[in-house]
Design a protein around this motif. Sequence first.
Motif, mmCIF file in Angstrom:
data_model
loop_
_atom_site.group_PDB
_atom_site.id
_atom_site.type_symbol
_atom_site.label_atom_id
_atom_site.label_comp_id
_atom_site.label_asym_id
_atom_site.label_seq_id
_atom_site.Cartn_x
_atom_site.Cartn_y
_atom_site.Cartn_z
ATOM 1 N N GLY A 91 1.162 -0.941 0.341
ATOM 2 C CA GLY A 91 0.317 0.215 -0.169
ATOM 3 C C GLY A 91 0.509 0.876 0.299
ATOM 4 O O GLY A 91 0.445 2.587 -0.180
ATOM 5 N N TYR A 92 2.277 0.827 0.028
ATOM 6 C CA TYR A 92 3.272 2.507 0.082
ATOM 7 C C TYR A 92 3.722 2.901 -1.586
ATOM 8 O O TYR A 92 4.408 1.248 -1.818
ATOM 9 N N GLU A 93 4.165 4.072 -1.964
ATOM 10 C CA GLU A 93 4.622 3.359 -3.070
ATOM 11 C C GLU A 93 6.163 4.136 -2.694
ATOM 12 O O GLU A 93 7.108 3.173 -3.214
ATOM 13 N N VAL A 94 6.161 4.615 -1.026
ATOM 14 C CA VAL A 94 7.585 4.526 -0.913
ATOM 15 C C VAL A 94 8.019 4.092 -0.022
ATOM 16 O O VAL A 94 7.439 4.413 1.222
ATOM 17 N N PRO A 95 9.230 3.219 0.937
ATOM 18 C CA PRO A 95 10.321 3.253 0.269
ATOM 19 C C PRO A 95 9.499 1.767 -0.876
ATOM 20 O O PRO A 95 8.611 1.226 -1.237
ATOM 21 N N ARG A 96 10.479 2.279 -2.816
ATOM 22 C CA ARG A 96 10.257 1.416 -3.168
ATOM 23 C C ARG A 96 11.357 -0.123 -3.046
ATOM 24 O O ARG A 96 12.245 -0.431 -2.674
ATOM 25 N N LEU A 97 10.594 -1.253 -3.569
ATOM 26 C CA LEU A 97 11.557 -2.508 -3.413
ATOM 27 C C LEU A 97 12.124 -3.155 -4.082
ATOM 28 O O LEU A 97 11.259 -3.144 -5.296
ATOM 29 N N VAL A 98 13.770 -3.121 -4.321
ATOM 30 C CA VAL A 98 14.301 -3.300 -5.245
ATOM 31 C C VAL A 98 15.093 -5.485 -4.686
ATOM 32 O O VAL A 98 15.442 -4.933 -3.858
ATOM 33 N N VAL A 99 14.681 -6.401 -5.481
ATOM 34 C CA VAL A 99 14.838 -7.703 -5.314
ATOM 35 C C VAL A 99 16.509 -8.344 -6.259
ATOM 36 O O VAL A 99 15.971 -8.619 -7.355
ATOM 37 N N VAL A 100 17.360 -8.510 -5.365
ATOM 38 C CA VAL A 100 17.737 -9.599 -5.901
ATOM 39 C C VAL A 100 17.643 -11.173 -6.109
ATOM 40 O O VAL A 100 17.813 -11.624 -5.497
ATOM 41 N N GLY A 101 17.601 -11.485 -7.469
ATOM 42 C CA GLY A 101 16.625 -12.546 -7.760
ATOM 43 C C GLY A 101 17.761 -13.685 -7.642
ATOM 44 O O GLY A 101 19.003 -13.520 -8.018
ATOM 45 N N GLY A 102 17.129 -14.864 -8.420
ATOM 46 C CA GLY A 102 17.949 -16.055 -8.852
ATOM 47 C C GLY A 102 17.862 -15.931 -10.455
ATOM 48 O O GLY A 102 16.894 -15.566 -10.989
ATOM 49 N N ALA A 103 18.477 -16.378 -11.208
ATOM 50 C CA ALA A 103 18.542 -17.099 -12.114
ATOM 51 C C ALA A 103 17.800 -17.791 -12.845
ATOM 52 O O ALA A 103 17.636 -18.304 -13.773
ATOM 53 N N GLY A 104 17.495 -19.303 -11.499
ATOM 54 C CA GLY A 104 16.779 -20.315 -12.259
ATOM 55 C C GLY A 104 15.452 -20.164 -12.665
ATOM 56 O O GLY A 104 14.830 -20.923 -13.603
ATOM 57 N N SER A 105 15.109 -19.304 -12.928
ATOM 58 C CA SER A 105 13.422 -18.923 -12.369
ATOM 59 C C SER A 105 13.262 -18.416 -14.363
ATOM 60 O O SER A 105 12.594 -17.621 -14.701
ATOM 61 N N LEU A 106 14.615 -17.852 -14.881
ATOM 62 C CA LEU A 106 14.907 -17.424 -16.118
ATOM 63 C C LEU A 106 13.941 -18.278 -17.225
ATOM 64 O O LEU A 106 15.038 -19.663 -17.400
ATOM 65 N N PHE A 107 13.859 -18.200 -18.743
ATOM 66 C CA PHE A 107 13.223 -19.187 -19.435
ATOM 67 C C PHE A 107 14.414 -18.685 -20.055
ATOM 68 O O PHE A 107 15.537 -18.285 -20.355
#
Length: 212
Positions: A91-107
């Motif tokens: 429900g909040y615009e700030v702070p923005r969430l930037v996630v260090v993800g994984g490569a396994g789910s890439l196609f």
Amino acid sequence: MKIGIVGATGKAGSKISAEALMRGHDVIPLVRNASKLVDQQGNHFIEKDLYNLTYEDIKDLDVVVDAFNAPPGKETLHQTSLAYLVSLLQGYEVPRLVVVGGAGSLFVDDKMTTRLMDTPDFPEAAKPTALNMAKAFEQLQLAESVNWTYISPSAFFNPEGKRTGSYQLGQDRLLVNSSGESEISYADFALALVDEIENQQFIHQRITVCSE
């Protein structure tokens, strides 16, 4: 900008901290044990277990970077930790969430039906992490009232690689470089992540980065 970093003492978090500080951002590590911080990781910090953070702790930040890395045997924490951060930011615009993800789910195919972690050569030992990160990403995609961006590295996330200052950018498909390898250094990944923090081009989207 004020950038809070969960997992600031880890491999990815420390590189992201260094990159952001080099560009003049105010870095606030969000850590369970502040004694592990190095001098270059900001002048102040929030010392709390991730699951004890409140919105009051982070409301003055512009961005929260989730660089949390679950230890072996506790891979489900990738799901619960991201879900907890999403619950704080709902429900909040700030702070923005930037996630260090994984490569396994890439196609890996043109039709985008086969993920990297579903291919025969994907390491068995990496599957628990890949599976849990993929499930966490699927849940993040449903979080419509959270201002998020998810950034996946290449298949080989190279801790020894140098900061070349360049990278190529994609979205949901695994990238390869000019040598046919899917690889990115932690330093160049941090470069791309801070670029996205500053440019805000991929809101509610996943991107991936690879060396050139």
